[in-house]
Design a protein around this motif. Structure first.
Motif, PDB file in Angstrom:
ATOM      1  N   ALA A  56       0.806  -1.222   0.000  1.00 48.73           N
ATOM      2  CA  ALA A  56       0.000   0.000   0.000  1.00 48.73           C
ATOM      3  C   ALA A  56       0.838   1.270   0.000  1.00 48.73           C
ATOM      4  O   ALA A  56       0.501   2.231  -0.664  1.00 48.73           O
ATOM      5  CB  ALA A  56      -0.936  -0.006   1.195  1.00 48.73           C
ATOM      6  N   SER A  57       1.941   1.282   0.736  1.00 49.24           N
ATOM      7  CA  SER A  57       2.657   2.527   0.941  1.00 49.24           C
ATOM      8  C   SER A  57       3.857   2.684   0.021  1.00 49.24           C
ATOM      9  O   SER A  57       4.792   3.351   0.347  1.00 49.24           O
ATOM     10  CB  SER A  57       3.094   2.617   2.401  1.00 49.24           C
ATOM     11  N   GLY A  58       3.821   2.060  -1.118  1.00 47.41           N
ATOM     12  CA  GLY A  58       4.948   2.233  -2.008  1.00 47.41           C
ATOM     13  C   GLY A  58       5.131   1.027  -2.879  1.00 47.41           C
ATOM     14  O   GLY A  58       4.364   0.076  -2.816  1.00 47.41           O
ATOM     15  N   ALA A  59       6.152   1.061  -3.697  1.00 43.15           N
ATOM     16  CA  ALA A  59       6.386  -0.058  -4.593  1.00 43.15           C
ATOM     17  C   ALA A  59       7.869  -0.328  -4.672  1.00 43.15           C
ATOM     18  O   ALA A  59       8.691   0.558  -4.464  1.00 43.15           O
ATOM     19  CB  ALA A  59       5.837   0.270  -5.971  1.00 43.15           C
ATOM     20  N   THR A  60       8.220  -1.560  -4.946  1.00 41.99           N
ATOM     21  CA  THR A  60       9.629  -1.894  -5.121  1.00 41.99           C
ATOM     22  C   THR A  60      10.049  -1.608  -6.551  1.00 41.99           C
ATOM     23  O   THR A  60      11.212  -1.403  -6.834  1.00 41.99           O
ATOM     24  CB  THR A  60       9.883  -3.382  -4.812  1.00 41.99           C
ATOM     25  N   HIS A  61       9.038  -1.567  -7.440  1.00 45.89           N
ATOM     26  CA  HIS A  61       9.317  -1.277  -8.840  1.00 45.89           C
ATOM     27  C   HIS A  61       8.444  -0.127  -9.304  1.00 45.89           C
ATOM     28  O   HIS A  61       7.302   0.017  -8.860  1.00 45.89           O
ATOM     29  CB  HIS A  61       9.056  -2.513  -9.701  1.00 45.89           C
ATOM     30  N   CYS A  62       8.988   0.675 -10.196  1.00 50.05           N
ATOM     31  CA  CYS A  62       8.279   1.825 -10.736  1.00 50.05           C
ATOM     32  C   CYS A  62       6.978   1.379 -11.414  1.00 50.05           C
ATOM     33  O   CYS A  62       6.983   0.448 -12.205  1.00 50.05           O
ATOM     34  CB  CYS A  62       9.193   2.530 -11.732  1.00 50.05           C
ATOM     35  N   VAL A  63       5.878   2.060 -11.081  1.00 50.95           N
ATOM     36  CA  VAL A  63       4.590   1.680 -11.659  1.00 50.95           C
ATOM     37  C   VAL A  63       4.511   2.054 -13.137  1.00 50.95           C
ATOM     38  O   VAL A  63       3.675   1.544 -13.869  1.00 50.95           O
ATOM     39  CB  VAL A  63       3.402   2.314 -10.901  1.00 50.95           C
ATOM     40  N   TYR A  67       6.651   6.284   0.261  1.00 53.59           N
ATOM     41  CA  TYR A  67       5.406   6.188  -0.503  1.00 53.59           C
ATOM     42  C   TYR A  67       5.628   6.299  -2.001  1.00 53.59           C
ATOM     43  O   TYR A  67       4.682   6.310  -2.776  1.00 53.59           O
ATOM     44  CB  TYR A  67       4.416   7.262  -0.042  1.00 53.59           C
ATOM     45  N   ALA A  68       6.883   6.403  -2.408  1.00 51.55           N
ATOM     46  CA  ALA A  68       7.177   6.544  -3.826  1.00 51.55           C
ATOM     47  C   ALA A  68       6.754   5.289  -4.585  1.00 51.55           C
ATOM     48  O   ALA A  68       6.967   4.173  -4.137  1.00 51.55           O
ATOM     49  CB  ALA A  68       8.662   6.791  -4.019  1.00 51.55           C
ATOM     50  N   THR A  69       6.108   5.498  -5.713  1.00 48.02           N
ATOM     51  CA  THR A  69       5.712   4.361  -6.538  1.00 48.02           C
ATOM     52  C   THR A  69       6.353   4.449  -7.919  1.00 48.02           C
ATOM     53  O   THR A  69       6.078   3.643  -8.794  1.00 48.02           O
ATOM     54  CB  THR A  69       4.183   4.295  -6.688  1.00 48.02           C
ATOM     55  N   ARG A  70       7.197   5.477  -8.097  1.00 51.01           N
ATOM     56  CA  ARG A  70       7.857   5.658  -9.390  1.00 51.01           C
ATOM     57  C   ARG A  70       9.348   5.885  -9.197  1.00 51.01           C
ATOM     58  O   ARG A  70       9.775   6.359  -8.143  1.00 51.01           O
ATOM     59  CB  ARG A  70       7.287   6.885 -10.106  1.00 51.01           C
ATOM     60  N   CYS A  71      10.116   5.606 -10.228  1.00 52.18           N
ATOM     61  CA  CYS A  71      11.536   5.909 -10.191  1.00 52.18           C
ATOM     62  C   CYS A  71      11.708   7.420 -10.366  1.00 52.18           C
ATOM     63  O   CYS A  71      10.749   8.130 -10.667  1.00 52.18           O
ATOM     64  CB  CYS A  71      12.270   5.137 -11.289  1.00 52.18           C
ATOM     65  N   CYS A 124       7.477   2.497 -15.520  1.00 48.35           N
ATOM     66  CA  CYS A 124       8.409   1.833 -16.431  1.00 48.35           C
ATOM     67  C   CYS A 124       8.843   0.451 -15.946  1.00 48.35           C
ATOM     68  O   CYS A 124       9.478  -0.288 -16.683  1.00 48.35           O
ATOM     69  CB  CYS A 124       9.628   2.723 -16.690  1.00 48.35           C
ATOM     70  N   GLY A 125       8.506   0.106 -14.698  1.00 50.13           N
ATOM     71  CA  GLY A 125       8.843  -1.222 -14.195  1.00 50.13           C
ATOM     72  C   GLY A 125      10.266  -1.360 -13.694  1.00 50.13           C
ATOM     73  O   GLY A 125      10.664  -2.445 -13.265  1.00 50.13           O
ATOM     74  N   GLU A 126      11.022  -0.277 -13.748  1.00 54.46           N
ATOM     75  CA  GLU A 126      12.393  -0.314 -13.225  1.00 54.46           C
ATOM     76  C   GLU A 126      12.347  -0.438 -11.711  1.00 54.46           C
ATOM     77  O   GLU A 126      11.443   0.097 -11.067  1.00 54.46           O
ATOM     78  CB  GLU A 126      13.131   0.989 -13.580  1.00 54.46           C
ATOM     79  N   GLU A 127      13.331  -1.120 -11.155  1.00 57.63           N
ATOM     80  CA  GLU A 127      13.374  -1.239  -9.710  1.00 57.63           C
ATOM     81  C   GLU A 127      13.699   0.115  -9.104  1.00 57.63           C
ATOM     82  O   GLU A 127      14.598   0.818  -9.578  1.00 57.63           O
ATOM     83  CB  GLU A 127      14.431  -2.276  -9.312  1.00 57.63           C
ATOM     84  N   ILE A 128      12.949   0.478  -8.073  1.00 56.30           N
ATOM     85  CA  ILE A 128      13.213   1.741  -7.394  1.00 56.30           C
ATOM     86  C   ILE A 128      14.342   1.518  -6.399  1.00 56.30           C
ATOM     87  O   ILE A 128      14.263   0.599  -5.580  1.00 56.30           O
ATOM     88  CB  ILE A 128      11.943   2.245  -6.666  1.00 56.30           C
ATOM     89  N   PRO A 129      15.411   2.331  -6.467  1.00 53.94           N
ATOM     90  CA  PRO A 129      16.548   2.129  -5.570  1.00 53.94           C
ATOM     91  C   PRO A 129      16.130   2.178  -4.099  1.00 53.94           C
ATOM     92  O   PRO A 129      15.276   2.979  -3.720  1.00 53.94           O
ATOM     93  CB  PRO A 129      17.478   3.295  -5.901  1.00 53.94           C
TER      94      PRO A 129
END
Ligand SMILES: [Zn+2]
Length: 75
Positions: free
Chosen positions: A33-40, A56-60, A42-47
């Motif tokens: 809910a509070s974020g993503a491991t990968h960008c919503v 709460y970042a969901t994007r790179c 482009c699908g790149e992994e968020i560092p």
């Protein structure tokens, strides 16, 4: 049939179970809910560093910058 010693043990087990459940829920909340491991976008992994700074970042960085730009234009 209820021995006070048994009751104490049950309570303790119950409390530990509740705690374990809460920890698990918090972990899931952080991961989903509070974020993503990968960008919503482009699908790149968020560092990890970015996720630590912005839980709460969901994007790179690139996509967030673009999304912010679009957001600003809409207003
Ligand atoms: Zn991206």
């Amino acid at each position: 049939m209820s021995d006070p010693t048994d009751n104490a043990t049950d309570d303790q087990l119950f409390a530990e179970e509740q705690l374990a459940r809460r920890v698990e829920q918090e972990r899931l909340a952080r991961e989903t809910a509070s974020g993503a491991t990968h960008c919503v976008d482009c699908g790149e992994e968020i560092p990890v560093k970015r996720r630590e700074l912005l839980p709460y970042a969901t994007r790179c960085v690139d996509c967030q910058g673009f999304a912010d730009l679009m957001d600003r234009r809409r207003r």
